[in-house]
Design an enzyme around this catalytic site. Structure first.
Site, mmCIF file in Angstrom:
data_model
loop_
_atom_site.group_PDB
_atom_site.id
_atom_site.type_symbol
_atom_site.label_atom_id
_atom_site.label_comp_id
_atom_site.label_asym_id
_atom_site.label_seq_id
_atom_site.Cartn_x
_atom_site.Cartn_y
_atom_site.Cartn_z
ATOM 1 N N GLU A 96 -126.061 72.606 -22.264
ATOM 2 C CA GLU A 96 -125.920 72.029 -23.603
ATOM 3 C C GLU A 96 -126.919 72.567 -24.637
ATOM 4 O OE1 GLU A 96 -125.775 67.772 -23.242
ATOM 5 O OE2 GLU A 96 -123.870 67.849 -22.195
ATOM 6 N N GLU A 101 -120.114 68.173 -16.262
ATOM 7 C CA GLU A 101 -120.539 66.777 -16.496
ATOM 8 C C GLU A 101 -119.354 65.983 -17.013
ATOM 9 O OE1 GLU A 101 -123.883 66.072 -19.094
ATOM 10 O OE2 GLU A 101 -125.070 67.668 -18.177
HETATM 11 O O1 IFM Z 1 -127.892 62.614 -19.749
HETATM 12 C C1 IFM Z 1 -127.239 63.579 -20.513
HETATM 13 C C2 IFM Z 1 -127.417 64.963 -19.904
HETATM 14 O O2 IFM Z 1 -128.737 65.291 -19.748
HETATM 15 C C3 IFM Z 1 -126.763 65.999 -20.777
HETATM 16 N N1 IFM Z 1 -125.409 65.635 -21.093
HETATM 17 C C4 IFM Z 1 -125.119 64.309 -21.540
HETATM 18 C C5 IFM Z 1 -125.759 63.296 -20.607
HETATM 19 C C6 IFM Z 1 -125.471 61.874 -21.103
HETATM 20 O O3 IFM Z 1 -126.009 61.678 -22.359
#
Ligand code: IFM
Length: 451
Positions: free
Chosen positions: A163, A356
């Site tokens: 990210e 994710e």
């Molecule tokens: O916890 C975060 C993660 O570190 C990066 N992506 C989003 C998740 C939830 O906010």
């Protein structure tokens, strides 16, 4: 036909959010270690000093992963644990920790997916200018090489960055994340270009140093996704265009972070709009940034919903009254895992791993000693069903990693929200598998057939 036979079913975590032990065994400071100790930066005034304590409790956590029946585990390496100053001196004890973790995972038949950078930049490198420093991409490659030399005899799956939108925008533009700066557009584009370059140099370093054939991915946040209200051609087209269009705030865009990596160029509409603010972007830079990789990681939590408006526009029809949302107020929009992968596949033709996906909730231990989280089961069921539809229609999806494994430190929101499939008591560090964890295990054991 559903998910591939060799589908990676996993859960994901990250070093600062989970490890704790922030000064143990010679670890250097990260920007997050410093930031969380400044007044007013984290909602509940907490920090990741202990977090879920994975650095000490890793054996317990590996046993839990086995109980969840995952075949893959995504975690990140703490750069300052391995190189306390960010470059130069290697901290062997830090590397030993990851060595032990990798061996334990492999002994249980769990494939490690290692992210090299999930935001915890060495503080010493921040003092050297951080992402504004043209040498950062080289520093990142040096770090990658140290890790690959040590672990690549056993590890094949690597994710360079997680990210970049967040560690550039949230960290350097609006000051919400470490190191908490508020820079202007020229600096932000420079930092973003260096971040993309570091991905490219990192991918090259992995290939050069790997002892087994590496499988390399990159995981930007896929939050700028648009799903059509109906499946009419016009609505679909409008949402596809909107997903990749340059934005008013271009650093949040999907095309901005993926086109350079997968197509070798910044989006034209972005270049035209922001030309006066851009650093020099050479052909050589673009060649490095677009070093071929094996998969695109998608971190997907939600989608906007749109329909065709007049003159080729996309009308935002996202939020209806009383819409379902998670504790972070993120809308529950399962279509994201159908349209997102489909649009990416059609544009980039790259295999996809969902790196994710998940939701935050208010979970607690109930009177019967268990953690009942029906919302998370329903959420995951809906999202995975959408993903399955995409797979059945031919989108090349290689894996799914639920965010997250155990409850952990949620950045500027501290411990107020719980994303885990395993509950953690943050006083005792006791762990309890939530109902969703047991439900996910059954999904995995049926390879998604039960969805
Ligand atoms: O916890 C975060 C993660 O570190 C990066 N992506 C989003 C998740 C939830 O906010």
């Amino acid at each position: 036909m559903g998910f591939r036979k060799d589908f990676a079913w996993g859960v994901a975590s990250s070093s600062y959010q989970n490890e704790g032990s922030v000064t143990a065994d010679g670890k250097g400071l990260s920007v997050w270690d410093v930031f969380t100790h400044e007044e007013g930066k984290v909602a509940d005034k907490s920090n990741g000093d202990v977090a879920s304590d994975q650095y000490r409790l890793w054996e317990k956590d590996v046993a839990l992963l086995e109980e969840l029946a995952v075949n893959s585990y995504r975690f990140s390496i703490s750069w300052p644990r391995v190189l306390p100053e960010g470059i130069g001196r290697v901290n062997e004890k830090g590397l030993d920790y990851y060595d032990r973790l990798v061996d334990a995972l492999l002994s249980k038949g769990i494939t490690p997916y290692i992210t090299l950078f999930h935001w915890d930049m060495p503080y010493e490198l921040y003092l050297k200018g951080g992402w504004l420093n043209r040498d950062m991409p080289r520093y990142f490659a040096e770090y990658a090489e140290v890790v690959i030399r040590r672990l690549s005899d056993r590890v094949q799956h690597w994710i360079t960055q997680n990210e970049p939108q967040c560690y550039i925008s949230s960290s350097l533009e609006n000051g919400e994340h470490a190191p908490g700066l508020r820079l202007g557009k020229k600096d932000l584009f420079l930092a973003a270009h260096h971040s993309l370059l570091s991905h490219g140099y990192g991918a090259q370093a992995i290939k050069a140093a790997a002892k087994t054939r590496p499988v390399i991915g990159y995981a930007p946040a896929s939050w700028w996704l648009w799903s059509p209200l109906t499946e009419n051609k016009e609505d679909v087209e409008a949402c596809r265009n909107k997903t990749f269009a340059a934005l008013e705030n271009p650093l949040g865009g999907t095309g901005f972070w993926l086109d350079p990596v997968l197509l070798g160029r910044y989006p034209l509409d972005f270049l035209q709009t922001w030309e006066p603010y851009l650093p020099r972007i050479s052909q050589e830079d673009m060649k490095v940034i677009s070093e071929p990789i094996d998969f695109v990681g998608m971190n997907v939590y939600q989608t906007y919903v749109g329909r065709a408006g007049g003159e080729g526009t996309c009308e935002n029809v996202s939020h209806r009254k009383g819409y379902a949302k998670t504790m972070a107020s993120w809308p529950v929009t399962p279509k994201a895992l159908y349209w997102g992968p489909k649009f990416y596949w059609e544009r980039y033709h790259k295999p996809i791993v969902i790196t994710e996906n998940g939701m935050s909730n208010e979970d607690w231990i109930h009177l019967d000693g268990r953690v009942h989280d029906p919302q998370r089961i329903d959420f995951t069921h809906r999202y995975l069903s959408s993903l399955k539809r995409a797979a059945e229609e031919g989108v090349d999806i290689r894996g799914y990693f639920h965010w997250t494994f155990t409850d952990n430190f949620e950045w500027s929101r501290g411990y107020e929200e719980r994303f885990g499939m395993v509950y953690v008591d943050f006083e005792t560090r006791e762990r309890v598998i939530k109902d969703s964890g047991f439900w996910y295990r059954d999904v995995i054991l049926s390879n998604g057939e039960c969805l």
